[in-house]
Write a protein that holds these residues in place. Sequence first.
Motif, short mmCIF file in Angstrom:
data_model
loop_
_atom_site.label_atom_id
_atom_site.label_comp_id
_atom_site.label_asym_id
_atom_site.label_seq_id
_atom_site.Cartn_x
_atom_site.Cartn_y
_atom_site.Cartn_z
N LEU A 196 33.76 -25.06 67.22
CA LEU A 196 33.85 -26.50 66.95
C LEU A 196 34.04 -26.75 65.46
O LEU A 196 34.87 -27.56 65.05
CB LEU A 196 32.60 -27.22 67.46
N ALA A 197 33.27 -26.03 64.64
CA ALA A 197 33.39 -26.19 63.19
C ALA A 197 34.74 -25.70 62.68
O ALA A 197 35.38 -26.34 61.84
CB ALA A 197 32.27 -25.44 62.48
N ALA A 198 35.21 -24.57 63.20
CA ALA A 198 36.52 -24.06 62.79
C ALA A 198 37.63 -25.03 63.18
O ALA A 198 38.59 -25.24 62.42
CB ALA A 198 36.76 -22.69 63.42
N GLY A 199 37.50 -25.62 64.36
CA GLY A 199 38.48 -26.61 64.78
C GLY A 199 38.47 -27.83 63.89
O GLY A 199 39.53 -28.38 63.56
N MET A 200 37.29 -28.28 63.48
CA MET A 200 37.22 -29.42 62.57
C MET A 200 37.95 -29.12 61.26
O MET A 200 38.68 -29.96 60.73
CB MET A 200 35.76 -29.78 62.29
N ALA A 201 37.74 -27.91 60.74
CA ALA A 201 38.41 -27.52 59.50
C ALA A 201 39.92 -27.59 59.66
O ALA A 201 40.64 -28.10 58.80
CB ALA A 201 37.98 -26.11 59.09
N HIS A 202 40.41 -27.10 60.79
CA HIS A 202 41.85 -27.14 61.04
C HIS A 202 42.33 -28.58 61.19
O HIS A 202 43.39 -28.95 60.64
CB HIS A 202 42.18 -26.34 62.29
N GLU A 312 24.74 -36.89 66.03
CA GLU A 312 23.96 -37.72 65.10
C GLU A 312 24.81 -38.65 64.26
O GLU A 312 24.32 -39.25 63.30
CB GLU A 312 23.11 -36.80 64.21
N GLY A 313 26.07 -38.79 64.60
CA GLY A 313 26.91 -39.79 63.93
C GLY A 313 27.53 -39.37 62.61
O GLY A 313 28.17 -40.20 61.95
N ALA A 314 27.35 -38.14 62.19
CA ALA A 314 27.97 -37.70 60.94
C ALA A 314 29.47 -37.48 61.14
O ALA A 314 29.95 -37.35 62.27
CB ALA A 314 27.32 -36.40 60.46
N SER A 315 30.21 -37.43 60.05
CA SER A 315 31.64 -37.18 60.12
C SER A 315 31.92 -35.72 59.77
O SER A 315 31.10 -35.05 59.14
CB SER A 315 32.39 -38.08 59.12
N PRO A 316 33.08 -35.20 60.16
CA PRO A 316 33.43 -33.84 59.75
C PRO A 316 33.43 -33.66 58.23
O PRO A 316 33.08 -32.60 57.73
CB PRO A 316 34.84 -33.65 60.34
N GLU A 317 33.80 -34.71 57.50
CA GLU A 317 33.76 -34.63 56.04
C GLU A 317 32.32 -34.45 55.54
O GLU A 317 32.08 -33.74 54.56
CB GLU A 317 34.36 -35.90 55.42
N ASP A 318 31.37 -35.08 56.23
CA ASP A 318 29.96 -34.89 55.88
C ASP A 318 29.55 -33.43 56.06
O ASP A 318 28.78 -32.88 55.26
CB ASP A 318 29.05 -35.78 56.75
N LEU A 319 30.06 -32.79 57.13
CA LEU A 319 29.74 -31.39 57.39
C LEU A 319 30.23 -30.51 56.24
O LEU A 319 29.50 -29.64 55.75
CB LEU A 319 30.38 -30.95 58.71
N VAL A 320 31.46 -30.73 55.80
CA VAL A 320 32.01 -29.94 54.69
C VAL A 320 31.17 -30.13 53.44
O VAL A 320 30.79 -29.17 52.76
CB VAL A 320 33.48 -30.32 54.43
#
Length: 335
Positions: A196-202, A312-320
């Motif tokens: 899931l995280a790798a897909g978000m990066a892509h 929890e409502g965070a965005s992929p940008e928040d994860l990075v």
Amino acid sequence: MSKVAVMGSGSWGTAFAAMCADAGEPTVLWARREEVAAEISDRHTNADYLPDVELPPSLTATVDPQEALAGADVVVLAVPSVGISEQLEAWGQHIDGDATLASLIKGVDVDTMRFGSQVIADTLDCDPDRVVVVSGPNLAKECAQRQPAATVAASPDASRAERVQAAVMAPYFRVYTNDDKTGVEVAGAVKNVIALAAGMAHGMGYGDNTKAAVITRGLAEMARLGVRLGGDAMTFAGLAGVGDLVATCTSPKSRNRTVGERLGGGESLDDIIDSMNMVAEGVKSSRAILGLAEQAGVEMPIAQGVVSVCHEGASPEDLVGALLSRSAKPEVYGM
């Protein structure tokens, strides 16, 4: 006479049943829907899950679980982790008392934080070593297309692992046995979360450096948790570990990677799930995996970020941002 019953006619269940048939095993596939069972038996296709794939003529299907299970010495559980207890309670009494159980489940029960093999053994009240965990870089469509691939059949009971090995060792599909069921099962569940995280990066447009970092640090998280739960560190360097992780994180055929990519592209999780006819195990399992990590005192920052985005409502940008702002550490720690 030996017989394999594959319970679940989704993409991986159907592909696995096809490989068992190609391995020379009498194989019956259980489907929930009459039209799916009829299509598999009569037309040798399963267009909903494996379009443009021809199934072996010897493979048959039924909607009657008792018929599927009758005389089966290998029972393959190919249903999602969500609801497996209810399924087993409905037809588990028809499983032969000494049948070997093969789990294709790559998820963790959210409420009880049990892996698939544990849920199976607990629900059927049987010896846990009867359950063989099958896991590896096995994208269903490629396997169904008879492309060369390999997997791991894991159980402390070598004879049961070898029975599953023999059942599905088709000419194009190599099966290795392993006694580290814990490590293999942890790897199969955690790799979905990392995908899931790798897909978000892509989906956010990041390049190969970023994705390689996610995969490699995801492998470290997987190994830390697996070793703490009793797995062998070497398992994570094998097919069930890095092999499955690479396939799931990089292939557009991967459901979890696809969900992550669409999240990274700005779609909502609800819209993504509503548009899919298959389950992305990592979405639901991520919270249970993080709970296991917290109980074990294991740091899993990528998994934490995936939970934040999915639940929890965070965005992929928040994860990075969260991953890049972590304090400096040695590359190898916490094993």
